[in-house]
Design an enzyme around this catalytic site. Sequence first.
Site, PDB file in Angstrom:
ATOM      1  N   SER A  43       0.422  -1.104   0.104  1.00  0.00           N
ATOM      2  CA  SER A  43       0.050   0.291   0.260  1.00  0.00           C
ATOM      3  C   SER A  43       1.032   1.053  -0.175  1.00  0.00           C
ATOM      4  CB  SER A  43      -0.811   0.372   1.272  1.00  0.00           C
ATOM      5  OG  SER A  43      -0.231   0.250   2.111  1.00  0.00           O
ATOM      6  N   ASP A 324      -3.817   8.254   8.489  1.00  0.00           N
ATOM      7  CA  ASP A 324      -5.002   6.850   8.229  1.00  0.00           C
ATOM      8  C   ASP A 324      -4.067   6.338   9.388  1.00  0.00           C
ATOM      9  OD1 ASP A 324      -3.082   5.024   7.472  1.00  0.00           O
ATOM     10  OD2 ASP A 324      -4.990   4.433   5.678  1.00  0.00           O
ATOM     11  N   HIS A 327      -0.825   5.096   7.214  1.00  0.00           N
ATOM     12  CA  HIS A 327      -0.451   5.488   6.433  1.00  0.00           C
ATOM     13  C   HIS A 327      -0.290   6.657   6.403  1.00  0.00           C
ATOM     14  CE1 HIS A 327      -2.535   2.279   5.068  1.00  0.00           C
ATOM     15  NE2 HIS A 327      -1.487   1.452   4.212  1.00  0.00           N
TER      16      HIS A 327
END
Length: 348
Positions: A43, A324, A327
């Site tokens: 991610s 978040d 990240h």
Amino acid sequence: MELSKVLFRSYFFLLSLLITGNEGWQHGAHHVRPTKLFVFGDSYADTGNYKKSEANSWKFPYGITFPGKPSGRFSDGRVLTDYLAKYLGVKSPIPYRWRKFAPKCLQFGMNFATGGTGVFDTLVSEPNMTTQIDNFEKLITKDSVYTKMDLQSSLALVSLAGNDYSAYFARGGSAQGLQSFITLVVNQLSLNLKRINGLGVRKVAVTTLEPLGCLPRSTVMSSFQQCNETENKAVSFHNILVQQVVAKLNNESQDSAFFVLDLFSSFSRVLKSKGAPLGNLKFETPLKPCCMGISRSYACGSMDEKGGKMYTVCTNPESAFFWDTLHPTQAGWHSVYLALQASLEEIH
Ligand SMILES: *[C@@H]1O[C@H](CO)[C@@H](O)[C@H](O)[C@H]1NC(C)=O
Ligand SMILES: *[C@@H]1O[C@H](CO)[C@@H](O)[C@H](O)[C@H]1NC(C)=O
Ligand SMILES: *[C@@H]1O[C@H](CO)[C@@H](O)[C@H](O)[C@H]1NC(C)=O
């Protein structure tokens, strides 16, 4: 008089540094700048490969800063891949999932990175890094999308941000067994790096693990005041092995094909200084995320059955380093990118 001379000289020295640095960036004066970027991993680098129906990265408020709506990036905006593409002066490479919809974009490379994955199988079903490289290989050998020449002017980014370790603990792995598991992970990573270079990609950049103990997931225990140093110690062991593996691979290869993008030190530097010396950004409470579930059972982007928001978002994502619990924000990635400038020189 003397002092002003010295100042004048050092001003000139700095100025010439800036100018030559900038020229190299614009025109690639004496070096061959890669013209394609291939991306593998998770991610931190994914720009839209995760299944739309399953990820928060495809839900509001992800993407509110860039491109203005959810785009499959795990942030409010741009991520590491986008900044590396910008550095190369190419468009951000198309996600593998969308390759058939934008044939014109294939010339900038391709992004295989998928949120949640690792070198081994993790808690998301697919595709681990081996499968990502398999998909890349098929595009070269079977579909002839990329030629040998293309690959020679290419850079690969390999992002490994720690999902193998989350999966290890989720499956009941012990703290005692962690050290040998870290060795397994880095050995597999090393095989992957070698394979990517073996397929013909001239330069391969691999990230160190970011300080996992500083992610909001860990610092929530201290109301976002302190990093978990136990976790960061394990991270340091992983990172030492990564540095060793890269040195070994370079020693075995002809032209120093491999280099490290040190996320650990760039994250640490930005968090410690609250972003201050890097650009105009300022992160007042750097460990606190911008977007949070209203309780531990909700994540950023979660909704209840009636579509009600089960999260809160800060008013200014520019002022937060983390987006978040895992990240960085676009502003966070931008400051990390600025802190990485020295290692980016290795691309040439
Ligand atoms: C990666 O995934 C494939 C397909 O699910 C699996 O066969 C393979 O064993 C996995 N590789 C690793 C290194 O975990
Ligand atoms: C730090 O992390 C370790 C391992 O995840 C955990 O056992 C420990 O309780 C954490 N320490 C603090 C102070 O949160
Ligand atoms: C590099 O390889 C040579 C032999 O192949 C070896 O003797 C030397 O110790 C290696 N150096 C490093 C830094 O690994």
